[in-house]
Every structure is written in C-alpha cells, then in structure tokens.
Scaffold this motif. Sequence first.
Motif, PDB file in Angstrom:
ATOM      1  N   TYR A 142      -0.966   9.685  -0.033  1.00 33.14           N
ATOM      2  CA  TYR A 142      -0.803   9.321  -1.450  1.00 33.14           C
ATOM      3  C   TYR A 142      -1.005   7.818  -1.640  1.00 33.14           C
ATOM      4  O   TYR A 142      -1.765   7.388  -2.515  1.00 33.14           O
ATOM      5  N   ILE A 143      -0.339   7.010  -0.831  1.00 34.36           N
ATOM      6  CA  ILE A 143      -0.467   5.549  -0.940  1.00 34.36           C
ATOM      7  C   ILE A 143      -1.885   5.124  -0.569  1.00 34.36           C
ATOM      8  O   ILE A 143      -2.455   4.233  -1.210  1.00 34.36           O
ATOM      9  N   ALA A 144      -2.472   5.771   0.434  1.00 36.07           N
ATOM     10  CA  ALA A 144      -3.852   5.438   0.823  1.00 36.07           C
ATOM     11  C   ALA A 144      -4.800   5.678  -0.348  1.00 36.07           C
ATOM     12  O   ALA A 144      -5.666   4.833  -0.637  1.00 36.07           O
ATOM     13  N   PHE A 145      -4.634   6.798  -1.032  1.00 34.49           N
ATOM     14  CA  PHE A 145      -5.485   7.086  -2.187  1.00 34.49           C
ATOM     15  C   PHE A 145      -5.337   6.001  -3.242  1.00 34.49           C
ATOM     16  O   PHE A 145      -6.331   5.496  -3.774  1.00 34.49           O
ATOM     17  N   ARG A 146      -4.093   5.623  -3.545  1.00 38.97           N
ATOM     18  CA  ARG A 146      -3.852   4.597  -4.578  1.00 38.97           C
ATOM     19  C   ARG A 146      -4.418   3.237  -4.164  1.00 38.97           C
ATOM     20  O   ARG A 146      -5.030   2.538  -4.967  1.00 38.97           O
ATOM     21  N   GLU A 147      -4.175   2.830  -2.916  1.00 39.92           N
ATOM     22  CA  GLU A 147      -4.622   1.513  -2.458  1.00 39.92           C
ATOM     23  C   GLU A 147      -6.143   1.429  -2.347  1.00 39.92           C
ATOM     24  O   GLU A 147      -6.742   0.423  -2.725  1.00 39.92           O
ATOM     25  N   ILE A 148      -6.766   2.483  -1.833  1.00 39.40           N
ATOM     26  CA  ILE A 148      -8.227   2.485  -1.727  1.00 39.40           C
ATOM     27  C   ILE A 148      -8.843   2.516  -3.125  1.00 39.40           C
ATOM     28  O   ILE A 148      -9.829   1.827  -3.396  1.00 39.40           O
ATOM     29  N   SER A 149      -8.240   3.306  -4.012  1.00 35.53           N
ATOM     30  CA  SER A 149      -8.714   3.365  -5.389  1.00 35.53           C
ATOM     31  C   SER A 149      -8.626   1.998  -6.059  1.00 35.53           C
ATOM     32  O   SER A 149      -9.559   1.566  -6.747  1.00 35.53           O
ATOM     33  N   ALA A 150      -7.525   1.291  -5.841  1.00 38.28           N
ATOM     34  CA  ALA A 150      -7.364  -0.047  -6.417  1.00 38.28           C
ATOM     35  C   ALA A 150      -8.381  -1.025  -5.817  1.00 38.28           C
ATOM     36  O   ALA A 150      -8.921  -1.875  -6.521  1.00 38.28           O
ATOM     37  N   ALA A 151      -8.652  -0.891  -4.517  1.00 32.62           N
ATOM     38  CA  ALA A 151      -9.604  -1.798  -3.860  1.00 32.62           C
ATOM     39  C   ALA A 151     -11.033  -1.570  -4.361  1.00 32.62           C
ATOM     40  O   ALA A 151     -11.796  -2.519  -4.496  1.00 32.62           O
ATOM     41  N   LEU A 152     -11.380  -0.321  -4.643  1.00 34.70           N
ATOM     42  CA  LEU A 152     -12.732  -0.014  -5.110  1.00 34.70           C
ATOM     43  C   LEU A 152     -12.921  -0.324  -6.592  1.00 34.70           C
ATOM     44  O   LEU A 152     -14.032  -0.565  -7.039  1.00 34.70           O
ATOM     45  N   GLY A 153     -11.838  -0.272  -7.343  1.00 33.42           N
ATOM     46  CA  GLY A 153     -11.918  -0.459  -8.788  1.00 33.42           C
ATOM     47  C   GLY A 153     -11.478   0.811  -9.492  1.00 33.42           C
ATOM     48  O   GLY A 153     -11.649   1.916  -8.977  1.00 33.42           O
TER      49      GLY A 153
END
Length: 182
Positions: free
Chosen positions: A159-170
């Motif tokens: 869950y956190i990986a999805f949020r953090e990667i999503s934030a990093a990509l835009g």
Amino acid sequence: MGVTPGAIPMEPMQVQEPRGSLAQTAWREFTELAGICAYLYVCFGALIFYKASILHSQGVEFVAYGLALGKALILGKFVLVGHALGIGDRSKPRRLALAILFKSLVFALLLVALSVVEEVIVGFFKGRQLQDSLREIAGGTLPQLLATSFLVLLIMIPYIAFREISAALGEGKLLKLLTERR
C-alpha cells in the motif's frame, strides 16, 4: 536591491493551490477511504479465510468475515488520519525503497498501537478490566501479537509502495500506467 541593516528578511509568499470545492474534497477523501478499506478487507479476509481453514481441519468452526470488514473500516480511517497528520513524512530517507520500508514500519506501528487503544476502549464500554482487554489483543500471547504486527507490516508495504511510487511519478501516472491498455 539592498537589505536595510537590522531588517528582518521576509520569506517569499507561498501560493497555495486551490484544493477544490468541499464536495470535491469529500469525494476525493471518500474514494481514498474506499480504496484503502477495500485493500485491507481483501488482506484481512484472506487471513481470516486461512485461519478458518486451519481451524476447520481441527474440527473448529470459525468464520468472521464481518470482523475483516469492521477492521478494514476502522484501520482504513486510522491510515487516512495518519496521512493527514503527515506521519512518516518528516524524516524520510532519500532512497525510495528505504522510504517505503520506513513509512510502512511507522504505519504498522501506528495501526497496532491504535488497535490496542481501540480494544481497551471497547473493553471499557463492555465493563471489562484493562488486563482482560489487553489479553484479548491479537490472541493474547506475545508471539501472536508479534506475528499479527508483522502481518500488518507486510500488508502496509504494498500500500505504501503504491502511494510513494505514485507520488514520485506524479499524480495519476502510476494508476494510468497500471490500468491503460498496452
């Protein structure tokens, strides 16, 4: 442009982006809550199904999918409150993998701690002693509490990986990448 001696330098004014109407904010938060609750329900439901199958093989009937839904709703709200408070954001490591692990650990600890508080409060309203409420947490033994805490950590990592990667990509790019036809 000079600075007058003794003058306090002014910070540049930060412009805040409009967040949308109250209805848009409510809808965004509702969809975020629905997403985390659905994810947690699937995870907790799978764990309860596994537990039920093990107990069934021993002749014990156990089915508590309502428990999975209740826990998903409660912990989902705890997660959103944690995000709103910026928990795990202050001292993030520079590397994304370490940031994901750090924030997952922080959120797992938050969820375990708030689950303990929840059980104590429920026990209080049911007229139970504090010790009795604490004994019921995660099966009542230290190994079961540690195992449950570890499972919560493992649930939080994707869950956190999805949020953090999503934030990093835009915003929206990861979801678009995952759901678009190739």
